[in-house]
Motif scaffolding. Sequence first.
Motif, short mmCIF file in Angstrom:
data_model
loop_
_atom_site.label_atom_id
_atom_site.label_comp_id
_atom_site.label_asym_id
_atom_site.label_seq_id
_atom_site.Cartn_x
_atom_site.Cartn_y
_atom_site.Cartn_z
N THR A 94 56.92 49.36 -11.36
CA THR A 94 56.54 47.96 -11.17
C THR A 94 57.14 47.43 -9.88
O THR A 94 56.76 46.38 -9.40
N ASP A 95 58.11 48.17 -9.35
CA ASP A 95 58.75 47.77 -8.10
C ASP A 95 57.92 48.34 -6.96
O ASP A 95 57.70 49.55 -6.88
N LEU A 96 57.44 47.49 -6.07
CA LEU A 96 56.53 47.93 -5.03
C LEU A 96 57.14 49.02 -4.15
O LEU A 96 56.53 50.06 -3.89
N THR A 126 45.80 50.94 -8.13
CA THR A 126 46.52 50.04 -9.04
C THR A 126 47.40 49.09 -8.24
O THR A 126 47.44 47.89 -8.50
N MET A 127 48.06 49.67 -7.26
CA MET A 127 48.94 48.84 -6.44
C MET A 127 48.13 47.75 -5.72
O MET A 127 48.51 46.57 -5.75
N VAL A 128 47.02 48.17 -5.13
CA VAL A 128 46.19 47.19 -4.43
C VAL A 128 45.74 46.11 -5.41
O VAL A 128 45.80 44.91 -5.11
N GLY A 129 45.31 46.56 -6.59
CA GLY A 129 44.83 45.60 -7.57
C GLY A 129 45.90 44.61 -7.98
O GLY A 129 45.67 43.41 -8.07
N ARG A 130 47.10 45.13 -8.22
CA ARG A 130 48.15 44.26 -8.74
C ARG A 130 48.67 43.30 -7.68
O ARG A 130 49.03 42.16 -7.99
N VAL A 131 48.75 43.79 -6.44
CA VAL A 131 49.41 42.98 -5.42
C VAL A 131 48.43 42.03 -4.75
O VAL A 131 48.70 40.83 -4.61
N LEU A 190 53.29 50.96 5.14
CA LEU A 190 53.36 50.36 3.80
C LEU A 190 54.73 49.77 3.52
O LEU A 190 54.85 48.69 2.92
N PHE A 191 55.77 50.48 3.96
CA PHE A 191 57.12 49.93 3.75
C PHE A 191 57.31 48.66 4.56
O PHE A 191 57.96 47.71 4.10
N ALA A 192 56.75 48.63 5.76
CA ALA A 192 56.87 47.42 6.56
C ALA A 192 56.17 46.26 5.85
O ALA A 192 56.68 45.13 5.82
N ILE A 193 55.00 46.54 5.24
CA ILE A 193 54.28 45.48 4.53
C ILE A 193 55.05 45.04 3.30
O ILE A 193 55.22 43.85 3.02
N ALA A 194 55.57 46.03 2.56
CA ALA A 194 56.35 45.69 1.37
C ALA A 194 57.57 44.86 1.74
O ALA A 194 57.92 43.90 1.05
N THR A 203 60.78 39.03 -3.96
CA THR A 203 60.71 39.95 -5.08
C THR A 203 59.94 41.17 -4.65
O THR A 203 59.14 41.12 -3.72
N ARG A 204 60.26 42.28 -5.33
CA ARG A 204 59.45 43.47 -5.11
C ARG A 204 58.64 43.80 -6.36
O ARG A 204 57.98 44.79 -6.44
N ASP A 205 58.77 42.93 -7.35
CA ASP A 205 58.14 43.18 -8.64
C ASP A 205 56.64 42.87 -8.55
O ASP A 205 56.25 41.74 -8.28
N MET A 206 55.84 43.89 -8.78
CA MET A 206 54.40 43.68 -8.60
C MET A 206 53.82 42.79 -9.68
O MET A 206 52.76 42.21 -9.51
N ARG A 207 54.54 42.66 -10.80
CA ARG A 207 54.01 41.80 -11.86
C ARG A 207 54.06 40.33 -11.45
O ARG A 207 53.37 39.50 -11.98
N ARG A 208 54.90 40.05 -10.49
CA ARG A 208 55.01 38.66 -10.05
C ARG A 208 54.22 38.40 -8.77
O ARG A 208 54.33 37.36 -8.17
#
Lengths: 481, 500
Positions: B301-303, B430-435, B347-351, B360-365
């Motif tokens: 869940t952590d990006l 999934t990552m794209v969808g969640r974020v 991707l790390f730069a974007i994150a 936060t790095r939590d993708m749920r948020r």
Amino acid sequence: MMPTFSALPPSVVVLSLGTMVLMLAITIKRSEIIDAVLTLLTLLVALAVLPMGAAPSALFAVDDWHRFSSALIILSSIGVLAMSWRDPTVREAHAPDEFYLLLLMSALGAVLMTAGRNDITFFIGLETLSLSLLGLIGYRQHRIEAGEAAMKYVVLSGVSSAILVFGFALSYAETGSLVFAAPHALHPVEPLLAAMATVLVMTGMFFKLSAVPFHTWLADVLEGTSIPVAALLSVVSKIGLFAAMLRYFAGFDLMTPGSVSDEVTAVALLSMIGGNLLAIGQTDLKRMLAGSSIAHIGYLMVALLAPGAFGLGSAGFYLAAYAAATIGAFAIMEAVSPNHTHLNSLQGLFRTRPALALGMAVMMASLAGIPPAVGFFAKVYVAVAGVSAHRDLLLAGLIVGSVMGLFYYLRVVRVMLMPATDEVSTGRIAAPGNAVLISALALVTLVLGVYPSLLIPRNPIHLGADVEAATLPVSTQTAIR
Amino acid sequence: MIALPCLVIVPLVGGLLAWIGGRKWPGTRVPWIASLATLCVMTAVLLDVTIRAIGRPGPWLAHFSAPWIPSLGITLRADMDGLSLVLLWLTGVLSFICVLLASRDETQRPGLFQFLLLTTISGVNGVFIATDLFLFLFFWELMLVPMYILIVLWGHEAREAAAIKFFLYTQGGGLLMMLSILGLVLLHYRHTGVLTFDYFALAGTAMSGRASILLMLGFFIAFAVKLPVVPLHVWLPDTHTQAPTAGSVLLAGILLKTGGYGLIRFVVLLFPDATAQITPLAMVLGVVGILYGAWLSLVQTDLKRLIAYSSVSHLGFVLLGVFSGSTLGIEGAVMQMVAHGLSTGALFAIAGSLQDNLHTRDMRRMGGLWGVLPHLSATGLFFAFASLGLPGMANFVGEFLVLLAVWHVSPVIAVLGAFGLVLSAVYSLTMVGRVFMGTRSSDAPRLPDFGFRQMTVFGLTMAVVVLLGLYPRPVLDLVHPTRPDVVSVLSQSAGGNGPG
């Protein structure tokens, strides 16, 4: 010069004369400046006369190894001198004059040890060193911890000297000679007796070197003494003993498995692991450095157990790297807070006093063996020796020990990187001597780390004519008796 | 040729200048500008090396040699072939990303930050060109310290544990490698009476099968820790997650590649026989890494942690390619390294940028960011696609070549590896969808989107990824690693001593 003296190593002559002059000077007028200058002069002259030769004798080996290790001892003593100049803890209760006298005498003892080719000369050197160290440890006599440290030291030092002398006696019974060399080298008649003698002598030396399992006194003693004396204990006395130990085993075949090489291997392994374990748990810097110094003695024994060109060369290099980094670390502790050596005292040092913090980081990197500090090359060099002698077990110990060591060396760096506490340090400026010392040592550590060949002699270091010593004519041996 | 040492010295000196500048003029952008200028000079040097290299006859494109520690046979020797050149360029490009995007926002002690960043880059450059084994070890260890301090000082909540884990793992591996190097050197010494740390001289050392396997393992473990290979990957997710953005980019983009580089240069080429013997094991480890990393990515869940585990998965392909035993495989592995460096670095730069804004790095948020941050989200989408291996992008070329090479060796492994691609599609989407997709809670604050600066940098990176995906030939031709028995023409004039 009289023929009797011509056999003495010139530096020993200079140091003895210097001691006497200093004593005279103290009786005439007590003045710290005169003492310090005299001590410094004596040490410098002793350093300058090191290259001179001496008449061959059965008592002293004035060879390259003696010159190299004595140079290290004298330079380290100069370092300790620079550190203790204006050190409040050294002379808080007492006139400081005798401190310098004892310092000079301990250097004399250590230098004598590196040249000792005979049990008696070695023992005289050792006792000179031990007794002066005892005086130094107990110098702050009103402090309860100093008394405790001195008591611990005197008891264990006495016991180990007794063991050592007993070993010499057995060795004499076996071989009929007092040549300072493992008796196995002299074609023993009674192998068991010879082995016992060697083991006892080694045990005595291990006590003084504080190798595990004979190490328990070191942390307590270091904690109880002032910082300069702690540096002296963990550098000068160890160099002297280790240099003598190398000489003791010079003619001995440590490569063939046997009780002696097994014992050294076991002690080396235990020291690497035990020293690091001891250091990991410490929050007091002096105790931490005690553990670190035990571990480094363990690494050094890899070089001892790898006879040949690499062994001696790497031992010399490692001793130098260790001495520079350890004295540097103690000097920085002295500059930060002479009385408070808890790890916390370094907190936020990178912000409050960045130059000191950088110096400490360099010293820690060197002790941990991280480039570009010199400790990296020293570790590689010792490992070269170990690999060349197929000491697989010891090399594994070296690696495990080094990784463990990272924990606490890096912890020091991390604490220094942390934000400073509210009570920002008083901004106390390091005493000039100490500042020079720290910058010189940091420079040496970095320059030698990048250009180690500066310290590697073109020709391999010679460890005297030990074979010659072993085959000395009986007449000289009886003459010594 | 002085250019090679310059690649090491320029960042070091530039870093020092940035540090001094930062202390002298606090609160200004002096360190940042100094750092950028340093990178420009470094790129110019690299360009110079590249242009000179074009007309070279031999596979070795540049050479430098100077005495260092003669009594132990250690020299300052550096050689560069196509493989080094490609990775040096990757380092150059990613350093710009680090400095331009990630580190401009480090407001605390920016001078020190730039110094540490540039020192790391200096060490990495050294690793890519050193051909004296002691020098290689020196740089290998040198790049750890600044990285450690970067993480300790600028990392996130659990930085200290992560930093020490990183250091212990890599240092432990490095020490094993040290033993292997010394073992090799002394074996050579025993046979020939010549004490040397020279890569080319040592490559010809005759040794028994058992000895060569033992020595090779020391190297292999050190590089496997760095790459990372499961089960030695434990340090990676924590370190990448806790490191500051620039640190993550540097770690994922470049530092991991030193592991792949080492595997090619010092395992496959130095110990060809021993390599053949452990190939089955390495292949299995590679495929396990691909599947395990992908599987764990699915549940994060952590990006940043997700991207970190995806690195484990993608770098499994590198291991497969390197050990496939064919040129094709190595070409694919290097392409995968370059592609992974660019896409994961981005991707790390974007994150990191998201974390700076959202804390936060939590993708749920997260979720629904497309509406708020269209530029950032589009960039993220692009690199997520690149990372899952969409045809037309560099990652696809790398993975495809590796699978092709592996197919000739073991179809089973190739099939299993291909499953990793499926999983990577699942977690990337999934990552794209969640974020980026979904709905955004209405009370969320407005966020600053990527501006001109970021879009330029990312745009250029995208262009490289697509270019390499469509026309990979030049890089693939370059990266044929040069066997050590092909001695550089350049070094022969300087008295090089290859085993012939």
